[in-house]
Design an enzyme around this catalytic site. Sequence first.
Site, short mmCIF file in Angstrom:
data_model
loop_
_atom_site.label_atom_id
_atom_site.label_comp_id
_atom_site.label_asym_id
_atom_site.label_seq_id
_atom_site.Cartn_x
_atom_site.Cartn_y
_atom_site.Cartn_z
N HIS A 106 0.66 -1.47 -0.32
CA HIS A 106 0.03 0.11 0.17
C HIS A 106 0.55 1.23 -0.12
O HIS A 106 1.75 1.20 0.23
CB HIS A 106 -0.38 0.23 1.01
CG HIS A 106 -2.19 -0.54 1.43
ND1 HIS A 106 -1.49 -2.01 1.67
CD2 HIS A 106 -2.98 -1.10 0.15
CE1 HIS A 106 -2.40 -2.87 1.70
NE2 HIS A 106 -3.63 -2.19 0.52
N MET A 140 7.83 -3.86 4.94
CA MET A 140 8.61 -3.62 3.94
C MET A 140 9.16 -2.27 2.79
O MET A 140 10.78 -2.68 2.90
CB MET A 140 7.25 -3.39 2.48
CG MET A 140 6.66 -5.22 2.33
SD MET A 140 8.26 -6.15 2.51
CE MET A 140 9.22 -6.50 0.48
N ASP A 155 27.00 0.36 -4.94
CA ASP A 155 27.31 1.23 -5.75
C ASP A 155 28.68 2.11 -5.58
O ASP A 155 29.60 2.40 -6.99
CB ASP A 155 26.06 1.95 -6.77
CG ASP A 155 26.46 2.84 -7.40
OD1 ASP A 155 26.83 2.34 -8.48
OD2 ASP A 155 26.12 4.40 -7.50
#
Length: 187
Positions: A106, A140, A155
Amino acid sequence: MDDVDYTSEQLMDDAPEPLGNDADFPPRSPVPLHLSHYDQTGEAHMVDVSDKLATRREAVASAFVELSDAVLEALPQNPKGNPLEVARFAGIQAAKQTSSLIPMCHQIALSFVDIQTKIVEGGVAIEATAATVAGTGVEMEAMVAASIAALTIYDMTKALDKGIRIREVVLMRKTGGKSGDYRRGSL
């Protein structure tokens, strides 16, 4: 591959053995009999949380970026900037984008996101905290934040070592909501 239909039992017979043994992993909580993101026909769907109470919910996730000693020594002298600070910003931004990345999540208003990074022996430990006052949790969001912070460190340092490993992205704890509180390693 051939065009043979296999039963689930046959597929499981061919599955590789799990890594390690049960002693290598913390005990897991019992699995619910019903996964809420599937309807009666087995199709995935977004859960309707409109009847849930808006309460304060918080989740903390962690990740670990395994780095060589040479990369750890070079962290502050990165030409792209301070990798830990860039990772902190990336994790915060990622938490806010979770519903765009995970199909059944959501879109929720986050009231707080924090990313902590710490250089430790063997790498960088990351802890991501997300909080909201909503009708659904933020597990999440915290896990996406920790994952993206770890990927950002990769990175920022990959020019020095392509063998960097990201590992142990886990939910550490959560509070609030219908399912109650959770703390990793406790039943």
